[in-house]
Design an enzyme around this catalytic site. Structure first.
Site, PDB file in Angstrom:
ATOM      1  N   HIS A  17       0.844  -1.207   0.000  1.00 30.69           N
ATOM      2  CA  HIS A  17       0.000   0.000   0.000  1.00 30.69           C
ATOM      3  C   HIS A  17       0.875   1.252   0.000  1.00 30.69           C
ATOM      4  O   HIS A  17       0.639   2.192  -0.752  1.00 30.69           O
ATOM      5  CB  HIS A  17      -0.864   0.065   1.272  1.00 30.69           C
ATOM      6  CG  HIS A  17      -1.941  -0.977   1.374  1.00 30.69           C
ATOM      7  ND1 HIS A  17      -2.079  -1.758   2.489  1.00 30.69           N
ATOM      8  CD2 HIS A  17      -2.941  -1.329   0.544  1.00 30.69           C
ATOM      9  CE1 HIS A  17      -3.127  -2.554   2.339  1.00 30.69           C
ATOM     10  NE2 HIS A  17      -3.670  -2.325   1.167  1.00 30.69           N
ATOM     11  N   ARG A  92      -2.245  -5.787  -8.205  1.00 36.31           N
ATOM     12  CA  ARG A  92      -1.291  -6.869  -7.977  1.00 36.31           C
ATOM     13  C   ARG A  92      -1.441  -7.905  -9.088  1.00 36.31           C
ATOM     14  O   ARG A  92      -1.400  -7.568 -10.244  1.00 36.31           O
ATOM     15  CB  ARG A  92      -1.523  -7.490  -6.594  1.00 36.31           C
ATOM     16  CG  ARG A  92      -1.102  -6.591  -5.463  1.00 36.31           C
ATOM     17  CD  ARG A  92      -1.620  -7.057  -4.132  1.00 36.31           C
ATOM     18  NE  ARG A  92      -3.066  -6.898  -4.060  1.00 36.31           N
ATOM     19  CZ  ARG A  92      -3.787  -7.067  -2.964  1.00 36.31           C
ATOM     20  NH1 ARG A  92      -3.198  -7.448  -1.854  1.00 36.31           N
ATOM     21  NH2 ARG A  92      -5.083  -6.875  -2.978  1.00 36.31           N
ATOM     22  N   SER A 130      -2.942  -7.510   3.162  1.00 39.86           N
ATOM     23  CA  SER A 130      -3.194  -7.327   4.590  1.00 39.86           C
ATOM     24  C   SER A 130      -3.568  -8.659   5.234  1.00 39.86           C
ATOM     25  O   SER A 130      -3.143  -8.959   6.347  1.00 39.86           O
ATOM     26  CB  SER A 130      -4.332  -6.326   4.805  1.00 39.86           C
ATOM     27  OG  SER A 130      -3.977  -5.076   4.295  1.00 39.86           O
TER      28      SER A 130
END
Ligand code: ADP
Length: 163
Positions: A17, A92, A130
């Site tokens: 991020h 991604r 995450s």
């Protein structure tokens, strides 16, 4: 003056991020990192909205044209509210593509004055998420180098105490 929003749940912020925010801050005059409340995502976030905003704030403190704010509305409404004309997302692997493509199409349909732009993740962070970070940390694995230092400290502290 070109202002962009970088939205996400940031539960917690990863170096992937942060890389996207840093690169966006070099392209736009101002970048607003918008932290979504996301109460239902993946069984509820590990960190409260206030904690996530604070952690992102500390991680982007070195970037003078970046600010952070929470949101719980349509993303395009937030963008309009803060005077941003661009939504910046990180991309991604192909797995991100379909979801991001759908969101970009729908957001454009709701407000065609706001463009979605993608910054491609660097190979090192291509498989970083995450949820993977939380899983590693929950099993007492080391996530140093995958998250900003302040996030690493908070993860260790939180998981030591238990959820
Ligand atoms: P996650 O998908 O990890 O739960 P978010 O919902 O907070 O994270 O994602 C916000 C944005 O950040 C999305 O556009 C997502 O594709 C992007 N992003 C997440 N992880 C990375 C990464 N490792 N590299 C580049 N972009 C990423």
């Amino acid at each position: 003056m070109k202002r962009a929003v970088c939205p996400g749940t940031f539960d917690p912020m990863t170096n992937g991020h942060l890389d996207i925010v840093e690169r966006a801050s070099g392209i736009f005059d101002e970048v607003i990192v918008a932290v979504a409340l996301s109460p239902d995502k993946g069984g509820g976030p590990l960190f409260s909205i206030d904690e996530r905003v604070e952690m992102v704030g500390a991680a982007v403190a070195h970037l003078p044209n970046v600010s952070v704010r929470p949101f719980d509305s349509l993303l395009v409404d937030l963008a309009r509210h803060v005077g941003a004309t661009v939504i910046v997302k990180g991309l991604r692997a192909v797995t991100d593509f379909e979801r991001e493509f759908q969101m970009a199409q729908l957001n454009y349909r709701i407000n065609d004055e706001i463009e979605t732009m993608f910054i491609v993740a660097i190979p090192e962070y291509m498989y970083l998420s995450s949820s993977a970070v939380k899983e590693i940390a929950e099993h007492r694995g080391d996530v140093e180098g995958l998250v900003p230092a302040n996030v690493n400290e908070r993860l260790v502290e939180r998981l030591r105490k238990g959820r």
